[in-house]
Design a protein around this motif. Structure first.
Motif, mmCIF file in Angstrom:
data_model
loop_
_atom_site.group_PDB
_atom_site.id
_atom_site.type_symbol
_atom_site.label_atom_id
_atom_site.label_comp_id
_atom_site.label_asym_id
_atom_site.label_seq_id
_atom_site.Cartn_x
_atom_site.Cartn_y
_atom_site.Cartn_z
ATOM 1 N N PHE A 192 0.846 -1.182 0.000
ATOM 2 C CA PHE A 192 0.000 0.000 0.000
ATOM 3 C C PHE A 192 0.884 1.235 0.000
ATOM 4 O O PHE A 192 1.743 1.394 0.856
ATOM 5 C CB PHE A 192 -0.911 0.001 1.224
ATOM 6 N N ASN A 193 0.679 2.102 -0.950
ATOM 7 C CA ASN A 193 1.481 3.310 -1.058
ATOM 8 C C ASN A 193 0.781 4.427 -0.291
ATOM 9 O O ASN A 193 -0.105 5.106 -0.812
ATOM 10 C CB ASN A 193 1.680 3.688 -2.520
ATOM 11 N N THR A 194 1.173 4.605 0.956
ATOM 12 C CA THR A 194 0.534 5.577 1.842
ATOM 13 C C THR A 194 0.653 6.992 1.298
ATOM 14 O O THR A 194 -0.325 7.752 1.318
ATOM 15 C CB THR A 194 1.159 5.502 3.250
ATOM 16 N N LEU A 195 1.809 7.346 0.803
ATOM 17 C CA LEU A 195 1.995 8.704 0.284
ATOM 18 C C LEU A 195 1.107 8.978 -0.921
ATOM 19 O O LEU A 195 0.548 10.064 -1.059
ATOM 20 C CB LEU A 195 3.471 8.946 -0.053
ATOM 21 N N SER A 196 0.969 7.988 -1.770
ATOM 22 C CA SER A 196 0.090 8.149 -2.926
ATOM 23 C C SER A 196 -1.360 8.318 -2.481
ATOM 24 O O SER A 196 -2.090 9.167 -3.011
ATOM 25 C CB SER A 196 0.215 6.941 -3.852
ATOM 26 N N ALA A 197 -1.774 7.530 -1.487
ATOM 27 C CA ALA A 197 -3.143 7.639 -0.973
ATOM 28 C C ALA A 197 -3.371 9.011 -0.340
ATOM 29 O O ALA A 197 -4.411 9.641 -0.561
ATOM 30 C CB ALA A 197 -3.411 6.534 0.040
ATOM 31 N N LEU A 198 -2.406 9.487 0.447
ATOM 32 C CA LEU A 198 -2.519 10.810 1.056
ATOM 33 C C LEU A 198 -2.594 11.901 -0.009
ATOM 34 O O LEU A 198 -3.366 12.855 0.113
ATOM 35 C CB LEU A 198 -1.338 11.072 1.992
ATOM 36 N N SER A 199 -1.804 11.749 -1.047
ATOM 37 C CA SER A 199 -1.824 12.717 -2.133
ATOM 38 C C SER A 199 -3.188 12.760 -2.813
ATOM 39 O O SER A 199 -3.735 13.834 -3.073
ATOM 40 C CB SER A 199 -0.737 12.372 -3.151
ATOM 41 N N GLU A 200 -3.760 11.585 -3.086
ATOM 42 C CA GLU A 200 -5.088 11.527 -3.699
ATOM 43 C C GLU A 200 -6.146 12.146 -2.793
ATOM 44 O O GLU A 200 -7.029 12.880 -3.255
ATOM 45 C CB GLU A 200 -5.465 10.087 -4.043
ATOM 46 N N LEU A 201 -6.066 11.849 -1.493
ATOM 47 C CA LEU A 201 -6.998 12.460 -0.540
ATOM 48 C C LEU A 201 -6.860 13.975 -0.529
ATOM 49 O O LEU A 201 -7.850 14.711 -0.502
ATOM 50 C CB LEU A 201 -6.768 11.903 0.872
ATOM 51 N N TYR A 202 -5.612 14.448 -0.546
ATOM 52 C CA TYR A 202 -5.365 15.892 -0.537
ATOM 53 C C TYR A 202 -5.982 16.545 -1.771
ATOM 54 O O TYR A 202 -6.661 17.573 -1.664
ATOM 55 C CB TYR A 202 -3.865 16.179 -0.465
ATOM 56 N N PHE A 203 -5.771 15.974 -2.949
ATOM 57 C CA PHE A 203 -6.332 16.564 -4.165
ATOM 58 C C PHE A 203 -7.856 16.568 -4.121
ATOM 59 O O PHE A 203 -8.497 17.533 -4.540
ATOM 60 C CB PHE A 203 -5.817 15.843 -5.419
ATOM 61 N N TYR A 204 -8.457 15.501 -3.589
ATOM 62 C CA TYR A 204 -9.917 15.434 -3.476
ATOM 63 C C TYR A 204 -10.422 16.496 -2.493
ATOM 64 O O TYR A 204 -11.368 17.226 -2.782
ATOM 65 C CB TYR A 204 -10.347 14.035 -3.019
ATOM 66 N N ILE A 205 -9.786 16.578 -1.335
ATOM 67 C CA ILE A 205 -10.199 17.543 -0.312
ATOM 68 C C ILE A 205 -10.006 18.962 -0.828
ATOM 69 O O ILE A 205 -10.854 19.830 -0.627
ATOM 70 C CB ILE A 205 -9.428 17.310 1.012
ATOM 71 N N ASN A 206 -8.899 19.199 -1.512
ATOM 72 C CA ASN A 206 -8.641 20.533 -2.064
ATOM 73 C C ASN A 206 -9.707 20.918 -3.086
ATOM 74 O O ASN A 206 -10.156 22.058 -3.129
ATOM 75 C CB ASN A 206 -7.250 20.571 -2.685
ATOM 76 N N LYS A 207 -10.129 19.950 -3.887
ATOM 77 C CA LYS A 207 -11.129 20.211 -4.926
ATOM 78 C C LYS A 207 -12.487 20.585 -4.304
ATOM 79 O O LYS A 207 -13.191 21.455 -4.808
ATOM 80 C CB LYS A 207 -11.284 18.969 -5.810
ATOM 81 N N TYR A 208 -12.848 19.913 -3.200
ATOM 82 C CA TYR A 208 -14.150 20.136 -2.571
ATOM 83 C C TYR A 208 -14.007 20.778 -1.195
ATOM 84 O O TYR A 208 -14.851 20.577 -0.319
ATOM 85 C CB TYR A 208 -14.901 18.807 -2.455
ATOM 86 N N LYS A 209 -12.946 21.573 -1.016
ATOM 87 C CA LYS A 209 -12.605 22.116 0.295
ATOM 88 C C LYS A 209 -13.761 22.893 0.922
ATOM 89 O O LYS A 209 -14.120 22.645 2.085
ATOM 90 C CB LYS A 209 -11.367 23.006 0.190
#
Length: 152
Positions: free
Chosen positions: A102-119
């Motif tokens: 499991f690539n934790t950094l990749s998952a965090l990055s995806e979460l960040y982009f999603y949260i940023n989009k719908y902040k």
């Protein structure tokens, strides 16, 4: 499970594999998916001269497939139940075995982009919810966003 998951995977292999599905392949997979659905069905299908050709193609094989499906579920029903502790232990072991996959950094990055989009929508929802206000989740999320974006 068979109809909601496996039929979807059979009909749409591009969801799982990096492939292009041509219209011919799509038609063939539709026949396979229909045969699978008919094999898992508990109702009896009456076929006649007006039945679609994809149902007629494997019609003689369906009773054999149905017996396999029935045996599969009978065998599952005969299996001993597993305790919650055994299930928890199994899941912990699987997590340990595959933890490095499991690539934790990749998952965090995806979460960040999603949260940023719908902040704004997310922050507003956190403000409206009493539990979230009580636990200061908006503030905590804003801190995480600031850390991820590199601002202070």
């Amino acid at each position: 499970l068979p109809l909601r998951f496996w039929v979807n995977v059979i009909k749409n292999p591009q969801f799982v594999f990096d492939i292009h599905k041509s219209s011919i392949t799509d038609a063939c997979l539709s026949v396979v998916a229909q045969t699978f659905m008919d094999s898992c069905s508990t109702s009896e299908h009456r076929l006649g001269k007006d039945s679609p050709s994809n149902k007629l193609l494997y019609a003689k094989d369906i009773p054999n497939y149905k017996s396999w499906v029935e045996r599969y579920y009978r065998d599952i029903a005969k299996m001993p139940s597993i305790s919650d502790q055994d299930m928890d232990a199994y899941l912990v072991e699987q997590s340990r075995l595959h933890g490095t996959e499991f690539n934790t950094l990749s998952a965090l990055s995806e979460l960040y982009f999603y949260i940023n989009k719908y902040k704004e929508e997310i922050l507003t929802a956190l403000d409206r919810d009493g539990y979230c206000r009580k636990h200061k989740l908006r503030h905590k999320l804003e801190q995480a966003i600031n850390l991820m974006s590199g601002s202070s």
